[in-house]
Design an enzyme around this catalytic site. Sequence first.
Site, short mmCIF file in Angstrom:
data_model
loop_
_atom_site.label_atom_id
_atom_site.label_comp_id
_atom_site.label_asym_id
_atom_site.label_seq_id
_atom_site.Cartn_x
_atom_site.Cartn_y
_atom_site.Cartn_z
N PRO A 12 12.37 24.34 43.73
CA PRO A 12 12.65 24.00 44.95
C PRO A 12 14.03 23.12 45.33
O PRO A 12 14.38 22.34 44.51
CB PRO A 12 11.63 23.06 45.43
CG PRO A 12 10.88 22.65 44.03
CD PRO A 12 11.37 23.92 43.13
N ASN A 13 14.68 23.55 46.46
CA ASN A 13 15.94 22.99 47.10
C ASN A 13 17.26 23.16 46.14
O ASN A 13 18.50 23.08 46.68
CB ASN A 13 15.66 21.55 47.07
CG ASN A 13 14.53 21.11 47.90
OD1 ASN A 13 14.62 21.18 49.06
ND2 ASN A 13 13.72 20.25 47.25
N ARG A 20 24.05 20.22 48.73
CA ARG A 20 23.06 19.44 48.79
C ARG A 20 23.29 18.19 48.10
O ARG A 20 23.63 18.25 46.48
CB ARG A 20 21.64 19.88 48.14
CG ARG A 20 20.78 18.88 47.82
CD ARG A 20 19.66 19.60 46.89
NE ARG A 20 18.47 18.64 46.45
CZ ARG A 20 17.44 18.62 45.41
NH1 ARG A 20 17.80 19.69 44.51
NH2 ARG A 20 16.93 17.94 45.38
N TYR A 25 24.28 16.13 42.71
CA TYR A 25 24.23 17.50 41.94
C TYR A 25 25.75 18.20 41.77
O TYR A 25 25.79 19.42 41.37
CB TYR A 25 23.21 18.21 42.77
CG TYR A 25 21.79 17.62 42.91
CD1 TYR A 25 21.23 17.63 41.81
CD2 TYR A 25 21.32 17.12 43.98
CE1 TYR A 25 20.02 16.81 41.60
CE2 TYR A 25 20.14 16.67 44.01
CZ TYR A 25 19.26 16.42 42.88
OH TYR A 25 18.29 15.67 42.59
N ASN A 76 14.96 25.17 35.65
CA ASN A 76 15.30 23.91 36.21
C ASN A 76 14.13 23.85 37.52
O ASN A 76 14.39 24.34 38.29
CB ASN A 76 16.55 23.77 36.89
CG ASN A 76 16.91 22.49 37.50
OD1 ASN A 76 15.67 21.67 38.12
ND2 ASN A 76 18.08 21.95 38.02
N ALA A 79 12.02 19.42 41.61
CA ALA A 79 11.06 18.21 41.80
C ALA A 79 9.60 18.68 41.34
O ALA A 79 8.89 17.83 41.16
CB ALA A 79 10.81 17.73 43.30
N GLU A 100 14.72 23.45 29.30
CA GLU A 100 14.50 22.92 30.68
C GLU A 100 15.65 22.02 30.93
O GLU A 100 16.34 21.68 30.10
CB GLU A 100 13.16 21.64 30.50
CG GLU A 100 13.17 20.83 31.66
CD GLU A 100 12.32 19.69 31.82
OE1 GLU A 100 11.77 19.67 30.61
OE2 GLU A 100 12.18 18.89 32.72
N HIS A 102 18.27 20.21 33.77
CA HIS A 102 18.44 19.16 34.94
C HIS A 102 19.71 18.85 35.29
O HIS A 102 20.56 18.41 34.08
CB HIS A 102 17.47 17.91 34.82
CG HIS A 102 16.19 18.14 34.94
ND1 HIS A 102 15.37 18.18 35.74
CD2 HIS A 102 15.33 18.14 33.85
CE1 HIS A 102 14.14 18.55 35.60
NE2 HIS A 102 14.03 18.42 34.36
N ARG A 109 17.81 7.78 37.04
CA ARG A 109 17.48 7.89 38.43
C ARG A 109 16.18 7.09 38.55
O ARG A 109 15.61 6.43 37.75
CB ARG A 109 17.60 9.45 38.90
CG ARG A 109 18.87 9.91 38.66
CD ARG A 109 19.05 11.32 39.19
NE ARG A 109 18.70 11.34 40.80
CZ ARG A 109 18.43 12.23 41.59
NH1 ARG A 109 18.27 13.52 40.66
NH2 ARG A 109 18.45 12.08 42.75
C1 DQA Z 1 16.88 18.17 39.55
C2 DQA Z 1 16.28 16.70 39.25
C3 DQA Z 1 14.91 16.76 40.30
O1 DQA Z 1 14.33 15.39 39.95
C4 DQA Z 1 15.23 16.75 41.56
O2 DQA Z 1 13.97 17.07 42.21
C5 DQA Z 1 15.73 18.36 41.79
C6 DQA Z 1 16.91 18.52 40.71
C7 DQA Z 1 18.24 18.31 38.71
O3 DQA Z 1 18.68 19.40 38.53
O4 DQA Z 1 18.79 17.01 38.43
O5 DQA Z 1 15.58 18.83 42.46
O6 DQA Z 1 15.67 18.98 38.83
#
Ligand code: DQA
Length: 146
Positions: A12-13, A20, A25, A76, A79, A100, A102, A109
């Site tokens: 998501p997102n 964003r 990011y 990835n 959240a 995985e 990020h 964070r």
């Molecule tokens: C994320 C880190 C997560 O905490 C966050 O909710 C994201 C992006 C990252 O790529 O740093 O959506 O996965």
Amino acid sequence: MTERVVLLVNGPNLNLLGTRQPEVYGATTLAEIEAAVAALAAEFGLAVRAVQSNHEGVLIDAIHAARGECAGIIINPGAYSHTSIAIRDALSSVDLPVVEVHLSNIHAREEFRHHSFVSAVAEAVIAGAGPAGYEYAVRHLAAKFA
Ligand code: DQA
């Protein structure tokens, strides 16, 4: 031999990457990340199936579909990393190597980002390397398959 396929999953997102919170990011878009992953994977003879969704069940369906069709998964989970036992169970169920990724260093964070349910079922976890993290993930899988 049939070309190996790597499943690239973004949660998501992450469709909003580039606009964003660029201070967290970066400015790279998801389309650019997917293109870079595909280009690097091709150098190793790997194809990429890229999936992004804001919906947990869609991500789970994509992971299930990888069974028997893909050789590994780069994910990835956004959240959902911090909340989704269902995504972790899906990854466990398909019995494929998982990396995985990020973009940000989740450990530097907020406290609620420090734990990922996915990490325990991942072979490798890359956090804080920005978009290059996805490329390191490709290299990890490619080295396994070599
Ligand atoms: C994320 C880190 C997560 O905490 C966050 O909710 C994201 C992006 C990252 O790529 O740093 O959506 O996965």
